[in-house]
Design a protein around this motif. Structure first.
Motif: not given
Length: 305
Positions: A216-224
């Motif tokens: 969910g929203s955690a994946f984009p935060l990991v990349v960021l």
């Protein structure tokens, strides 16, 4: 042999300063991203997946730019700093789950003062009276911030967070010394890649037990978080290779402004008067210590001349 550093008044000295400012700003955004990620998927997974993504990004850049493999001596330095940063990051991000960003950053500013004593221990440098006075001023600043925590109620969880920041600051002080040594021996891409790789090796030890796939929203935060961490590490390595640490370390204090802004925007964290006052006292102590160090260097240079 180190390359000659530009004079602080020359135009070429401005670029490392600006790049260092950018690196600190990106790190502050990354801190906010990591706080959100840690609250979402837990501290371990935030650190593990950021290190994994950063290592993959670094590997691609290492291959694309045909970076040479480091010598054994440089590799040992990469390994040492990576382990130090892994412990430092674990303590710091554990703390910001329990403290406002600005307060945690303010407490971490004690690191340059701790670095004075580490330099005396590791590099056999002499500590003058003004430097000792500056350290005491910094400790008063820490006390002011902690007094704000204990006023009106004893918040054990927050005080444990403050203690974790201070332990992290001790490791960060060591990291400042290692960072300067590393920047002189390796490219910015190499520095960022091996730091992420060593951190991944440390955190991978717990993967069989604790690792979960971010969704969910955690994946984009990991990349960021990984992109911000890698970019800021490379920027700081580039800057520290081209300017003296004593000229760039004061830039770290701009992180307080960014932390206050992002802490308020992302988490609605208020900025208390005790945090501002304590931060000012710590920064004043660090600046006095830095000026004392420059004065001692100038005195030695005049004596030699």
């Amino acid at each position: 042999m180190d390359s000659p550093l530009p004079d602080s008044h020359s135009p070429s000295a401005l670029l490392p300063f600006l790049v260092c400012c950018l690196g600190v700003a990106l790190f502050s955004v990354m801190d906010a991203a990591m706080k959100g990620l840690s609250l979402s998927i837990g501290l371990y997974n935030a650190l593990f997946w950021r290190a994994s993504t950063g290592s993959l990004l670094g590997l691609v850049l290492m291959l694309a730019t045909r970076q040479p493999w480091p010598t054994r001596a440089v590799l040992r330095l990469h390994l040492l700093r990576g382990v130090v940063v892994a412990l430092m990051a674990s303590l710091f991000f554990w703390a910001i789950m329990r403290l406002p960003l600005a307060e945690a950053i303010a407490l971490s500013f004690i690191a340059p003062l701790i670095a004075l004593y580490l330099a005396a221990l590791l590099l056999k440098e002499r500590i003058g009276r003004r430097a000792i006075g500056a350290s005491l001023l910094g400790l008063v600043g820490v006390g002011v911030i902690l007094s704000g925590r204990m006023r009106g109620g004893y918040d054990l969880n927050a005080l444990m967070g403050a203690g974790a920041v201070l332990l992290s600051a001790m490791l960060f002080a060591w990291n400042l010394i290692l960072q300067r040594q590393q920047a002189q021996l390796a490219s910015p891409i190499e520095v960022a890649f091996f730091q992420h790789l060593v951190m991944l090796g440390v955190f991978a030890l717990g993967a069989p037990t604790w690792a979960i796939l971010p969704t969910g929203s955690a994946f984009p935060l990991v990349v960021l978080a990984a992109v911000l961490a890698f970019t800021s590490l490379a920027a700081l390595a580039w800057a520290y290779a081209r300017a003296e640490a004593q000229r760039l370390i004061p830039v770290e204090y701009t992180a307080f402004v960014w932390a206050a802004i992002f802490g308020w925007l992302a988490f609605g964290e208020p900025l208390t008067p005790t945090t501002i006052l304590g931060a000012l006292l710590i920064v004043a102590g660090c600046l006095i210590a830095a000026r004392t160090k420059r004065a001692e260097i100038a005195h030695v240079e005049v004596g030699v001349a």
